[in-house]
Design a protein around this motif. Structure first.
Motif, PDB file in Angstrom:
ATOM      1  N   UNK A 104      41.419  52.021  58.276  1.00 56.83           N
ATOM      2  CA  UNK A 104      42.666  52.103  57.613  1.00 56.83           C
ATOM      3  C   UNK A 104      43.733  52.000  58.451  1.00 56.83           C
TER       4      UNK A 104
ATOM      5  N   UNK B 135      43.506  48.776  60.505  1.00 54.53           N
ATOM      6  CA  UNK B 135      43.721  47.509  59.848  1.00 54.53           C
ATOM      7  C   UNK B 135      45.200  46.839  60.109  1.00 54.53           C
ATOM      8  N   UNK B 136      45.987  47.489  60.026  1.00 54.30           N
ATOM      9  CA  UNK B 136      47.509  47.004  60.132  1.00 54.30           C
ATOM     10  C   UNK B 136      47.690  46.205  61.489  1.00 54.30           C
ATOM     11  N   UNK B 137      47.177  47.028  62.302  1.00 52.58           N
ATOM     12  CA  UNK B 137      47.522  46.758  63.970  1.00 52.58           C
ATOM     13  C   UNK B 137      46.724  45.376  63.907  1.00 52.58           C
TER      14      UNK B 137
ATOM     15  N   UNK C 239      45.837  43.308  61.891  1.00 51.11           N
ATOM     16  CA  UNK C 239      46.089  42.170  61.267  1.00 51.11           C
ATOM     17  C   UNK C 239      47.511  41.499  61.936  1.00 51.11           C
ATOM     18  N   UNK C 240      48.326  42.534  62.548  1.00 49.64           N
ATOM     19  CA  UNK C 240      49.434  41.904  63.026  1.00 49.64           C
ATOM     20  C   UNK C 240      49.164  41.225  64.501  1.00 49.64           C
TER      21      UNK C 240
ATOM     22  N   UNK D 236      49.438  37.293  65.487  1.00 47.79           N
ATOM     23  CA  UNK D 236      51.108  36.979  65.747  1.00 47.79           C
ATOM     24  C   UNK D 236      51.385  37.415  67.086  1.00 47.79           C
TER      25      UNK D 236
ATOM     26  N   UNK E 294      52.677  40.227  58.230  1.00 50.01           N
ATOM     27  CA  UNK E 294      53.401  40.716  59.500  1.00 50.01           C
ATOM     28  C   UNK E 294      54.818  41.532  58.752  1.00 50.01           C
TER      29      UNK E 294
ATOM     30  N   UNK F 163      53.090  44.712  57.250  1.00 48.38           N
ATOM     31  CA  UNK F 163      52.824  45.685  58.018  1.00 48.38           C
ATOM     32  C   UNK F 163      53.869  46.399  58.800  1.00 48.38           C
ATOM     33  N   UNK F 164      54.933  45.506  59.034  1.00 54.29           N
ATOM     34  CA  UNK F 164      56.027  46.179  59.804  1.00 54.29           C
ATOM     35  C   UNK F 164      57.056  47.033  58.831  1.00 54.29           C
TER      36      UNK F 164
ATOM     37  N   UNK G  67      53.406  49.563  56.798  1.00 52.80           N
ATOM     38  CA  UNK G  67      52.326  50.510  57.749  1.00 52.80           C
ATOM     39  C   UNK G  67      52.918  50.682  58.967  1.00 52.80           C
TER      40      UNK G  67
ATOM     41  N   UNK H 299      54.327  52.094  62.709  1.00 52.76           N
ATOM     42  CA  UNK H 299      53.805  52.658  63.732  1.00 52.76           C
ATOM     43  C   UNK H 299      54.505  52.596  64.869  1.00 52.76           C
TER      44      UNK H 299
ATOM     45  N   UNK I  80      59.934  40.647  56.143  1.00 51.71           N
ATOM     46  CA  UNK I  80      60.072  42.191  56.441  1.00 51.71           C
ATOM     47  C   UNK I  80      61.390  42.511  55.884  1.00 51.71           C
TER      48      UNK I  80
ATOM     49  N   UNK J   5      44.254  48.622  52.399  1.00 51.62           N
ATOM     50  CA  UNK J   5      45.453  47.803  52.886  1.00 51.62           C
ATOM     51  C   UNK J   5      45.490  46.456  52.268  1.00 51.62           C
TER      52      UNK J   5
END
Lengths: 298, 292
Positions: free
Chosen positions: A15, A18-20, A22-23, A26, B107, B110-111, B114, B116, B174, B195
């Motif tokens: 978990x 996954x976000x990373x 998915x990003x 791009x 994107x 996530x941004x 989630x 980071x 975003x 997710x």
């Protein structure tokens, strides 16, 4: 039990990743196709590339050559004229229309789309329309003659000294409605209590706008400036469609200069150098703006 | 006259009001005139254009110029009309818009939800990429597309438009998702939703308005692009490039009426989109790229 725990562990780990993941496509595309390519072009601008990329370094030769070319100076001067007029006139028209349209106008719903629709058109279409409209033989001048105004003359598009202004006219036509929309949104966002108070104090309409409303539109001015400035530096299609850079080289802009030097004159090194200058111009405009935007949102 | 005004309008007299309407109408005329002239003259036979007044309505109405622009006008060396190029544009626009919008949604999700370490820097880099002058990437792009065998193909153009469009779509999503309550996402996570489940079941269902915006924006940009189409189009040139070839062709008689019909054909899809969903377009431009 133990197996269950590792399973859960793996799940949480996943978990987190996954976000990373998915990003990442791009980001990868961006790093290669934007920043990698920028570095590549910067590198090329220091090489002796002609028709194809070459990797022999020649120092600042291309930049020295570039600034020694009269064609480049024409392009830069044209951009200065075009950009300042384009930004100023679009802002003036946009602000005026927004303020007038904000006076509880009947038919606002009709007028707004009329002002805005040129935004939806391609610059090639805009160029085609204006090229013809401004042609002295069949366009506006001819029409005025047919209507009996024989001394009317409007041949800017064929005139080396004036042709750049026809680009301004067409570009303003295309984007000023959009600037109007930006200011209108700004006006609608102003708290009207302040205005009421000022009106009760007996401020005249003029001073009301000059002293209170326009200063409050500062963010809209800033956005309009950034958008218009970057559009001006990138202008390419409109020149191609309207004048093709002519008459002679009278309406060349850096964007058309870069294209013709790189792809038709086989001076890739010089073309790359001109692209780097364009990028630096835009970066100088955009960086402070983006920096402020991102900082504010954090 | 102490009626409280709403909004930012001011009290104006009769003369001032007449003047305001006059100015607004003059500008409406300014914006409408070139398009009016194009439409009117695309419906005239050629001799009425060269020998007549551009403002006048046609004496003899004809749709021949439209038919010619669509299916038989000389584009470059081939008398194909604009039809095949229109098809190229459609084949290019649909996947380019779909892919870049979908990536932008992911994107943006996530941004905002989630986050980071370093995500702001990544977003900043993505944002700046929206504004670069494309001349800076033309040379390497031409080289790479040639190397991977996509030069002059529709997939090549789709790739280019996805790459340079994803910054904008990410920006839209975003900003939109930033306003969506993060607590809801947290609650769903507590309940064990992962997710993708959160994305499909919570985020996407509320993304209608911003998706409209993103699709319209991308559609307009990709459809209207000329630089990439002219540089990398090859055998698969889009509509804008074909129109330019049609209008600039130096051989034969200049068929202005055909040029106009072609220009309107090239403008039609974006105009239609604009007329149908223009309000969202504007609203989105306000909320997205230009936070005023």
């Amino acid at each position: 039990m133990a197996r269950h725990a590792t399973d859960a562990d793996f799940r949480t780990k996943l978990q987190e990743w996954i976000p990373k993941l998915v990003l990442s496509p791009s980001i990868a595309l961006m790093l290669i196709f934007v920043y990698g390519f920028i570095l590549f072009t910067v590198y090329l601008s220091f090489t002796g590339s002609r028709m194809l990329p070459r990797y022999d370094l020649v120092g600042f030769d291309n930049y020295a050559r570039l600034w020694g070319l009269s064609a480049w100076w024409t392009a830069v001067t044209n951009l200065a004229i075009f950009a300042s007029l384009y930004i100023f006139i679009c802002t003036a028209i946009g602000l005026t229309l927004a303020i007038l349209l904000d006076q509880k106008i009947r038919g606002e719903g009709m007028l707004r789309p009329i002002y805005l629709y040129p935004m939806a058109l391609s610059f090639i279409v805009t160029g085609t329309a204006w090229k013809w409209f401004l042609d002295p033989g069949i366009g506006l001048e001819n029409t005025m003659h047919l209507w009996g105004w024989d001394s009317f003359s409007f041949g800017w598009i064929k005139d080396r000294n004036m042709a750049i202004y026809t680009i301004v006219i067409a570009a303003v036509w295309q984007t000023s409605g959009f600037v109007m929309a930006m200011f209108l949104a700004g006006l609608r966002g102003i708290d009207n209590e302040i205005l009421k108070a000022a009106q009760i104090d007996g401020a005249s309409n003029w001073s009301l706008y000059r002293r209170i409303v326009i200063p409050m539109l500062r963010p809209a001015f800033l956005s309009a400036f950034v958008i218009l400035a970057h559009l001006a530096v990138k202008s390419y299609d409109l020149v191609i469609a309207l004048t093709g850079g002519g008459p002679g080289r009278a309406t060349e802009l850096p964007a058309t200069f870069m294209y013709s030097y790189t792809f038709t004159r086989n001076q890739m090194g010089t073309g790359a150098a001109s692209a780097v200058i364009m990028l630096m111009t835009i970066a100088a405009i955009m960086m402070p703006y983006l920096y402020a935007e991102l900082k504010e949102k954090k | 006259m102490s009626i409280a005004t709403q909004g930012t309008d001011v009290n104006t007299g009769k003369i001032a009001r007449t003047f305001i309407y006059l100015v607004l109408l003059v500008f409406a005329l300014f914006y409408l005139l070139p398009f009016f002239v194009m439409v009117v003259n695309s419906l005239k036979p050629l001799d009425e254009i060269t020998g007549g007044n551009m403002m006048a309505l046609p004496d003899k109405w004809t749709i021949q110029p439209w038919l010619s622009a669509w299916s038989s006008a000389q584009i470059g060396v081939e008398p194909t009309g604009l039809k095949p190029y229109f098809v190229n544009s459609i084949l290019m626009v649909v996947p380019a818009v779909a892919i870049s919008t979908f990536l932008g949604a992911l994107n943006g999700y996530v941004l905002t939800k989630w986050r980071f370490r370093g995500d702001t820097i990544l977003f900043g880099l993505l944002l700046f990429s929206c504004f670069i002058p494309f001349q800076i990437v033309l040379i390497p792009m031409a080289t790479i597309l040639g190397k991977i065998g996509l030069a002059g193909t529709i997939p090549g153009l789709v790739l280019v438009h996805v790459v340079y469009g994803v910054g904008f779509t990410t920006l839209y999503y975003r900003n939109y998702y930033a306003a969506f309550p993060t607590e809801l996402v947290r609650a769903a996570m507590m309940d064990g939703a992962g997710f993708f489940r959160i994305f499909w079941r919570i985020m996407l269902p509320v993304s209608g308005p911003i998706t409209v915006v993103s699709v319209i924006w991308q559609f307009t940009n990709v459809w209207n692009d000329f630089l990439f189409g002219a540089s990398f189009g090859g055998q698969s040139q889009p509509m804008t490039v074909a129109l330019n070839n049609l209008v600039q062709s130096s051989t034969g008689v200049k068929e202005y009426n055909v040029h106009f019909a072609g220009a309107i054909l090239a403008a039609l899809p974006t105009l239609l989109v604009y007329i149908v969903a223009g309000r969202y377009f504007v609203r989105g431009l306000m909320a997205g790229s230009v936070k005023g």
